[in-house]
Write an enzyme that holds these catalytic residues in place. Sequence first.
Site, PDB file in Angstrom:
ATOM      1  N   GLU A 119       0.822  -1.222   0.000  1.00 32.21           N
ATOM      2  CA  GLU A 119       0.000   0.000   0.000  1.00 32.21           C
ATOM      3  C   GLU A 119       0.850   1.263   0.000  1.00 32.21           C
ATOM      4  OE1 GLU A 119      -3.505   0.632   2.397  1.00 32.21           O
ATOM      5  OE2 GLU A 119      -4.128  -1.408   1.956  1.00 32.21           O
ATOM      6  N   ARG A 156      -7.883   6.663   5.029  1.00 31.47           N
ATOM      7  CA  ARG A 156      -7.420   5.291   4.811  1.00 31.47           C
ATOM      8  C   ARG A 156      -5.895   5.253   4.614  1.00 31.47           C
ATOM      9  NH1 ARG A 156      -8.342   0.727   1.018  1.00 31.47           N
ATOM     10  NH2 ARG A 156      -6.451  -0.471   1.338  1.00 31.47           N
ATOM     11  N   TYR A 159      -2.508   4.376   7.166  1.00 35.50           N
ATOM     12  CA  TYR A 159      -1.791   3.098   7.276  1.00 35.50           C
ATOM     13  C   TYR A 159      -0.574   3.101   6.351  1.00 35.50           C
ATOM     14  CZ  TYR A 159      -1.006  -1.926   6.241  1.00 35.50           C
ATOM     15  OH  TYR A 159      -0.459  -3.155   6.010  1.00 35.50           O
ATOM     16  N   LYS A 163       3.477   3.328   7.377  1.00 37.76           N
ATOM     17  CA  LYS A 163       4.427   2.296   6.919  1.00 37.76           C
ATOM     18  C   LYS A 163       5.525   2.937   6.062  1.00 37.76           C
ATOM     19  CE  LYS A 163       2.435  -1.822   8.077  1.00 37.76           C
ATOM     20  NZ  LYS A 163       3.103  -2.992   8.644  1.00 37.76           N
ATOM     21  N   TYR A 307     -12.641   6.398   3.281  1.00 39.91           N
ATOM     22  CA  TYR A 307     -12.056   5.272   2.541  1.00 39.91           C
ATOM     23  C   TYR A 307     -11.750   5.722   1.114  1.00 39.91           C
ATOM     24  CZ  TYR A 307     -11.611   0.610   0.402  1.00 39.91           C
ATOM     25  OH  TYR A 307     -11.144  -0.501  -0.256  1.00 39.91           O
ATOM     26  N   ASP A 309      -9.876   3.599  -2.313  1.00 36.85           N
ATOM     27  CA  ASP A 309      -9.269   2.309  -2.633  1.00 36.85           C
ATOM     28  C   ASP A 309      -7.976   2.471  -3.438  1.00 36.85           C
ATOM     29  OD1 ASP A 309      -9.022  -0.407  -2.638  1.00 36.85           O
ATOM     30  OD2 ASP A 309     -10.862  -0.813  -3.755  1.00 36.85           O
TER      31      ASP A 309
HETATM   32  P1  NAD Z   1      -2.266 -10.015  11.400  1.00 32.24           P
HETATM   33  O1  NAD Z   1      -3.204  -8.972  11.886  1.00 32.24           O
HETATM   34  O2  NAD Z   1      -2.802 -11.366  11.142  1.00 32.24           O
HETATM   35  O3  NAD Z   1      -1.015 -10.134  12.392  1.00 32.24           O
HETATM   36  C1  NAD Z   1      -0.556  -9.091  13.196  1.00 32.24           C
HETATM   37  C2  NAD Z   1      -0.244  -9.677  14.554  1.00 32.24           C
HETATM   38  O4  NAD Z   1       0.245  -8.631  15.404  1.00 32.24           O
HETATM   39  C3  NAD Z   1      -1.479 -10.247  15.275  1.00 32.24           C
HETATM   40  O5  NAD Z   1      -1.280 -11.583  15.649  1.00 32.24           O
HETATM   41  C4  NAD Z   1      -1.659  -9.362  16.484  1.00 32.24           C
HETATM   42  O6  NAD Z   1      -2.165 -10.039  17.618  1.00 32.24           O
HETATM   43  C5  NAD Z   1      -0.251  -8.872  16.706  1.00 32.24           C
HETATM   44  N1  NAD Z   1      -0.265  -7.647  17.485  1.00 32.24           N
HETATM   45  C6  NAD Z   1      -1.067  -6.562  17.318  1.00 32.24           C
HETATM   46  N2  NAD Z   1      -0.819  -5.657  18.266  1.00 32.24           N
HETATM   47  C7  NAD Z   1       0.154  -6.161  19.052  1.00 32.24           C
HETATM   48  C8  NAD Z   1       0.830  -5.672  20.191  1.00 32.24           C
HETATM   49  N3  NAD Z   1       0.536  -4.469  20.687  1.00 32.24           N
HETATM   50  N4  NAD Z   1       1.797  -6.434  20.743  1.00 32.24           N
HETATM   51  C9  NAD Z   1       2.100  -7.657  20.249  1.00 32.24           C
HETATM   52  N5  NAD Z   1       1.472  -8.171  19.159  1.00 32.24           N
HETATM   53  C10 NAD Z   1       0.517  -7.435  18.573  1.00 32.24           C
HETATM   54  O7  NAD Z   1      -1.600  -9.421  10.064  1.00 32.24           O
HETATM   55  P2  NAD Z   1      -0.792 -10.188   8.925  1.00 32.24           P
HETATM   56  O8  NAD Z   1      -1.662 -10.303   7.737  1.00 32.24           O
HETATM   57  O9  NAD Z   1      -0.124 -11.388   9.472  1.00 32.24           O
HETATM   58  O10 NAD Z   1       0.292  -9.064   8.571  1.00 32.24           O
HETATM   59  C11 NAD Z   1       1.560  -9.031   9.213  1.00 32.24           C
HETATM   60  C12 NAD Z   1       2.337  -7.810   8.736  1.00 32.24           C
HETATM   61  O11 NAD Z   1       2.434  -7.784   7.317  1.00 32.24           O
HETATM   62  C13 NAD Z   1       1.704  -6.479   9.132  1.00 32.24           C
HETATM   63  O12 NAD Z   1       2.732  -5.583   9.445  1.00 32.24           O
HETATM   64  C14 NAD Z   1       0.971  -6.020   7.883  1.00 32.24           C
HETATM   65  O13 NAD Z   1       0.843  -4.631   7.829  1.00 32.24           O
HETATM   66  C15 NAD Z   1       1.880  -6.563   6.792  1.00 32.24           C
HETATM   67  N6  NAD Z   1       1.139  -6.822   5.555  1.00 32.24           N
HETATM   68  C16 NAD Z   1       0.393  -7.942   5.391  1.00 32.24           C
HETATM   69  C17 NAD Z   1      -0.276  -8.159   4.171  1.00 32.24           C
HETATM   70  C18 NAD Z   1      -1.045  -9.401   3.882  1.00 32.24           C
HETATM   71  O14 NAD Z   1      -1.291  -9.675   2.691  1.00 32.24           O
HETATM   72  N7  NAD Z   1      -1.409 -10.213   4.861  1.00 32.24           N
HETATM   73  C19 NAD Z   1      -0.205  -7.216   3.162  1.00 32.24           C
HETATM   74  C20 NAD Z   1       0.551  -6.087   3.393  1.00 32.24           C
HETATM   75  C21 NAD Z   1       1.225  -5.894   4.578  1.00 32.24           C
HETATM   76  C1  UGA Z   2      -4.885  -5.726   1.889  1.00 33.98           C
HETATM   77  C2  UGA Z   2      -4.935  -6.457   3.190  1.00 33.98           C
HETATM   78  O1  UGA Z   2      -6.241  -6.840   3.387  1.00 33.98           O
HETATM   79  C3  UGA Z   2      -4.460  -5.654   4.351  1.00 33.98           C
HETATM   80  O2  UGA Z   2      -4.376  -6.471   5.482  1.00 33.98           O
HETATM   81  C4  UGA Z   2      -3.099  -5.173   4.074  1.00 33.98           C
HETATM   82  O3  UGA Z   2      -2.745  -4.313   5.073  1.00 33.98           O
HETATM   83  C5  UGA Z   2      -3.100  -4.485   2.759  1.00 33.98           C
HETATM   84  O4  UGA Z   2      -3.622  -5.322   1.737  1.00 33.98           O
HETATM   85  C6  UGA Z   2      -1.703  -4.196   2.379  1.00 33.98           C
HETATM   86  O5  UGA Z   2      -1.311  -4.561   1.288  1.00 33.98           O
HETATM   87  O6  UGA Z   2      -1.023  -3.660   3.167  1.00 33.98           O
HETATM   88  P1  UGA Z   2      -6.830  -4.548   0.708  1.00 33.98           P
HETATM   89  O7  UGA Z   2      -6.447  -5.396  -0.433  1.00 33.98           O
HETATM   90  O8  UGA Z   2      -7.232  -3.182   0.385  1.00 33.98           O
HETATM   91  O9  UGA Z   2      -5.714  -4.572   1.790  1.00 33.98           O
HETATM   92  O10 UGA Z   2      -7.991  -5.154   1.627  1.00 33.98           O
HETATM   93  P2  UGA Z   2      -9.170  -6.155   1.412  1.00 33.98           P
HETATM   94  O11 UGA Z   2     -10.062  -5.974   2.580  1.00 33.98           O
HETATM   95  O12 UGA Z   2      -8.707  -7.532   1.185  1.00 33.98           O
HETATM   96  O13 UGA Z   2      -9.912  -5.535   0.149  1.00 33.98           O
HETATM   97  C7  UGA Z   2      -9.554  -5.828  -1.194  1.00 33.98           C
HETATM   98  C8  UGA Z   2     -10.580  -5.192  -2.110  1.00 33.98           C
HETATM   99  O14 UGA Z   2     -11.856  -5.831  -1.922  1.00 33.98           O
HETATM  100  C9  UGA Z   2     -10.832  -3.710  -1.913  1.00 33.98           C
HETATM  101  O15 UGA Z   2     -11.101  -3.154  -3.171  1.00 33.98           O
HETATM  102  C10 UGA Z   2     -12.113  -3.665  -1.084  1.00 33.98           C
HETATM  103  O16 UGA Z   2     -12.844  -2.483  -1.260  1.00 33.98           O
HETATM  104  C11 UGA Z   2     -12.867  -4.858  -1.656  1.00 33.98           C
HETATM  105  N1  UGA Z   2     -13.856  -5.533  -0.751  1.00 33.98           N
HETATM  106  C12 UGA Z   2     -13.540  -5.816   0.528  1.00 33.98           C
HETATM  107  C13 UGA Z   2     -15.078  -5.935  -1.299  1.00 33.98           C
HETATM  108  O17 UGA Z   2     -15.396  -5.677  -2.474  1.00 33.98           O
HETATM  109  N2  UGA Z   2     -15.946  -6.623  -0.504  1.00 33.98           N
HETATM  110  C14 UGA Z   2     -15.673  -6.928   0.795  1.00 33.98           C
HETATM  111  O18 UGA Z   2     -16.520  -7.580   1.447  1.00 33.98           O
HETATM  112  C15 UGA Z   2     -14.429  -6.515   1.327  1.00 33.98           C
END
Ligand code: NAD
Ligand code: UGA
Length: 351
Positions: A119, A156, A159, A163, A307, A309
């Site tokens: 993002e 939005r 975040y 980062k 929000y 997107d």
């Molecule tokens: P997630 O929410 O599943 O995991 C985050 C974890 O951090 C959770 O288990 C939560 O309990 C823990 N946490 C939150 N607050 C805390 C605190 N105060 N102390 C200790 N632990 C705490 O998210 P994820 O999908 O596993 O993402 C992990 C990282 O990757 C994040 O930094 C996220 O921004 C980044 N990221 C993920 C995606 C994705 O596709 N999943 C995309 C972009 C970025």
């Molecule tokens: C995603 C991850 O979900 C976040 O956790 C992460 O932080 C972020 O990427 C990242 O790259 O950092 P995003 O893809 O925007 O964010 O989130 P989603 O909730 O998965 O939404 C994807 C798309 O689906 C968006 O366009 C959203 O508007 C749409 N959406 C979401 C729907 O059309 N329907 C829904 O019920 C939920």
Amino acid sequence: MKILLLGAGGFIGANLTERLLRDGKHDITALDIERDKLDDTTGGAKLNYVEFDIRGDEKKLEELAVAHDVVIDLVARANPSLYVSNPIDVFKLNFTENLKIAEFCVKHKRRIIQFSTCEVYGITAARAFGKSSAEFPQPFIEDETPLIMGPIKNHRWIYACAKQLLERVLHAYGIEEGLEYSIIRPFNFIGPRIDYLPSEQTGNPRVFSHFMNGLLYGTDIKLVDGGVNFRAYTYIDDAVDCIVRIIDRPDACNREIFNIGTPENEVTIKELAARMIQIFDREFRQPGDPRPRVVSVSSEEFYGKGYEDCDRRIPNVDKARKLLGWKSEHDLDSVLFHTMKYFVDKHRARG
Ligand code: NAD
Ligand code: UGA
């Protein structure tokens, strides 16, 4: 290597912990405030788990950092609905609290692997200049692409901004203090344990879980603003494979930013819904399973005011291929099949 994994109980953390324990090459300390997903992945495996809130005792956090060679920081609010409903909390955790960890690594000369996000790229240049990004595919390149965010009223972006600022601070500490770091920008990972479904736990999870909830419980599949925007999905096992390579290759990865993503798996959200319905009907449907409606809702209705997107985000993954020999293995249907299977099996097991 001694590895401190912060946020190990989350989606990426639990799947990464499982893989690292299976490989058995490193000593892992898994830290989080919840461990359900860790219990689900690691089963009975011996796990050094520390229940700890990183906003708490700073001295203890510093001691933990000192006691390890590498700190992997996954802690964040990572759910788009929170960026809109709780922007200050998102900023404080994702920037202020994470900055403390980075500064302990500077002070004690520890390597840090920081999870950022795709993002940070924001919207595409096409959209910024009023053109349709559907007609202008522009892969995002780590060290070249400008980072373009929407206006402040669309909070939005707090975040992505938090980062991005953390990335800039790490880069600056690298220049001024010799900090050894790698930054990871994940592009929409999905897989087992991504989120709880809304029918299992209150909250507003990521899109896959909403759609899966519709298929299992019959709630509406909602296409936000018609589902016209794009995402490129990566299977969590492929992502973890790349993360492990980054952990194991400190020299190749020092002061590098990596996109982890799968450009070939790009779909619009509308197509994502259609594919999931198709796969569910073909592979999993049983008599009596509900048939959810697919409806369009406005983003304001779904998320609230503020929000905006990301229109399209295609990863360029040349760096991960060149430096780490990594490429993702799962195509979109396989990513969706394996992820859906996990949730279907869990649902059927509950009866
Ligand atoms: P997630 O929410 O599943 O995991 C985050 C974890 O951090 C959770 O288990 C939560 O309990 C823990 N946490 C939150 N607050 C805390 C605190 N105060 N102390 C200790 N632990 C705490 O998210 P994820 O999908 O596993 O993402 C992990 C990282 O990757 C994040 O930094 C996220 O921004 C980044 N990221 C993920 C995606 C994705 O596709 N999943 C995309 C972009 C970025
Ligand atoms: C995603 C991850 O979900 C976040 O956790 C992460 O932080 C972020 O990427 C990242 O790259 O950092 P995003 O893809 O925007 O964010 O989130 P989603 O909730 O998965 O939404 C994807 C798309 O689906 C968006 O366009 C959203 O508007 C749409 N959406 C979401 C729907 O059309 N329907 C829904 O019920 C939920």
